[in-house]
Design an enzyme around this catalytic site. Structure first.
Site, mmCIF file in Angstrom:
data_model
loop_
_atom_site.group_PDB
_atom_site.id
_atom_site.type_symbol
_atom_site.label_atom_id
_atom_site.label_comp_id
_atom_site.label_asym_id
_atom_site.label_seq_id
_atom_site.Cartn_x
_atom_site.Cartn_y
_atom_site.Cartn_z
ATOM 1 N N ARG A 243 0.831 -1.206 0.000
ATOM 2 C CA ARG A 243 0.000 0.000 0.000
ATOM 3 C C ARG A 243 0.870 1.263 0.000
ATOM 4 O O ARG A 243 0.557 2.244 -0.683
ATOM 5 C CB ARG A 243 -0.947 0.004 1.196
ATOM 6 C CG ARG A 243 -1.850 1.239 1.223
ATOM 7 C CD ARG A 243 -2.870 1.182 2.341
ATOM 8 N NE ARG A 243 -3.948 0.257 2.053
ATOM 9 C CZ ARG A 243 -4.239 -0.806 2.781
ATOM 10 N NH1 ARG A 243 -3.509 -1.097 3.845
ATOM 11 N NH2 ARG A 243 -5.242 -1.595 2.461
ATOM 12 N N ALA A 244 1.950 1.251 0.761
ATOM 13 C CA ALA A 244 2.832 2.416 0.812
ATOM 14 C C ALA A 244 3.412 2.717 -0.565
ATOM 15 O O ALA A 244 3.532 3.886 -0.960
ATOM 16 C CB ALA A 244 3.957 2.194 1.820
#
Length: 347
Positions: A243-244
């Site tokens: 996600r980052a």
């Protein structure tokens, strides 16, 4: 602040991190919103309202902690659907916030189920409602701004990770900055219309810049070099999942668009990296980060100074020594790095 005249975004003092994060999440709402951590009196709601005033619909929706799921997502008239086959939708707060700002004060005190729902909609841009086999969907592209005071509890790690960007504020301000903030506030309170008029040219220029960045965003592509740099940063931070990586690429693209560029460069990635990683970095990687002080605020921006959390200063043991005391030890705490100023593309 009056209801009709919000404090101008361009008149905020000393909030480069918060201002940049809000602008990035506005240009690309699919970044997943901004979580702002800080004590009371750090102008969190003022900044969010000021942002909404820059958007075409000027929509600012405040989500109360007592809100129900139906109030948030809306409701379906099941009787009308069963009898006449017509789906009647009663809009909720998500529909009202479409293309605007949805503000959640003390989001850490909101029910986990509602936070989950908010983050789902923020990341997808669509609100889905289903009741007894009847479904309805509507666009909900909004800038989600959540705030929290750490003294009142933390968000669960699963929810914390789902906020796209993170900004930590501090209310310890140097005297000169305090004076600038107070002078601006008093001038606004004395005559909101006149104060807003003085900042109208800068507000119009920033609104046009946001609109241009939104239009240019789809044409900016991600290069192999962008992917490699982002992957290396996220790996070094030992973040879980990807996600980052996704958020950092989106944020870097929005940063480039706001600067008027048609391609992402390393400076765009570096500028947004800590906003993405600050709340996701693994403990071991966090301990390796050196404390630092953010640079001066970007030109044209102003509000309260935000700083990274600093490691306590080292000190020496008393000369005569307290034989029962342990020597002090430095414990670094990672903070949110400063974001580079955004400048419009030179003609």
């Amino acid at each position: 602040m009056t209801l009709d005249t919000p404090f101008p975004f361009t008149a905020l003092h000393g909030q480069p991190l918060l201002q940049t994060a809000l602008l990035l999440a506005t240009v690309d709402p699919l970044i997943g919103g901004v979580l702002v951590e800080g004590p009371r009196g750090t102008a969190k709601s003022t900044a969010a309202r000021a942002l909404a005033a820059l958007l075409p619909g000027r929509r600012f929706v405040n989500l109360p902690l007592s809100a129900s799921e139906e109030q948030l997502v809306g409701s379906l008239d099941l009787e009308a659907a069963l009898q006449g086959g017509e789906v009647r939708f009663r809009p909720g707060l998500l529909a009202r916030a479409h293309e605007g700002v949805l503000y959640v004060d003390e989001v850490n005190l909101l029910a986990d189920g509602l936070v989950d729902l908010l983050l789902d909609v923020s990341a997808s841009g669509v609100n889905h409602i289903e009741r007894d086999g009847i479904s309805h969907a509507h666009p909900a592209r909004l800038t989600l701004v959540g705030t929290m005071n750490p003294e009142e509890g933390e968000l669960r790690p699963q929810l914390l990770d789902r906020f796209g960007l993170f900004v930590r504020l501090d209310n310890v301000l140097p005297p000169a900055e305090r004076q600038a903030i107070v002078r601006a506030r008093l001038a606004f309170d004395a005559d909101p219309a006149a104060f807003a008029a003085r900042h109208a040219p800068a507000q119009q220029a920033l609104a046009a810049r946001i609109a241009a960045a939104c239009a240019a965003l789809p044409q900016i592509e991600f290069s192999d070099a962008d992917h490699e740099r982002v992957a290396a940063m996220c790996h070094a931070a030992a973040v879980e999942g990807v996600r980052a990586d996704l958020v950092m690429l989106r944020a870097a693209r929005a940063h480039a668009a706001l600067a008027g560029r048609d391609a992402i460069d390393a400076a765009d990635i570096d500028a947004v990296a800590e906003l993405v990683l600050a709340h996701r970095r693994h403990a071991e990687a966090e301990a390796e980060q050196a404390p630092h002080t953010p640079p001066p605020p970007p030109s044209g921006a102003s509000g309260q100074q935000q700083r990274t959390a600093q490691a306590p200063a080292d000190s020496t043991a008393p000369e005569d020594g307290d034989w029962g005391a342990l020597p002090p030890q430095l414990v670094p705490i990672a903070g949110v790095k400063s974001v580079r100023p955004l400048h419009a593309k030179k003609p």
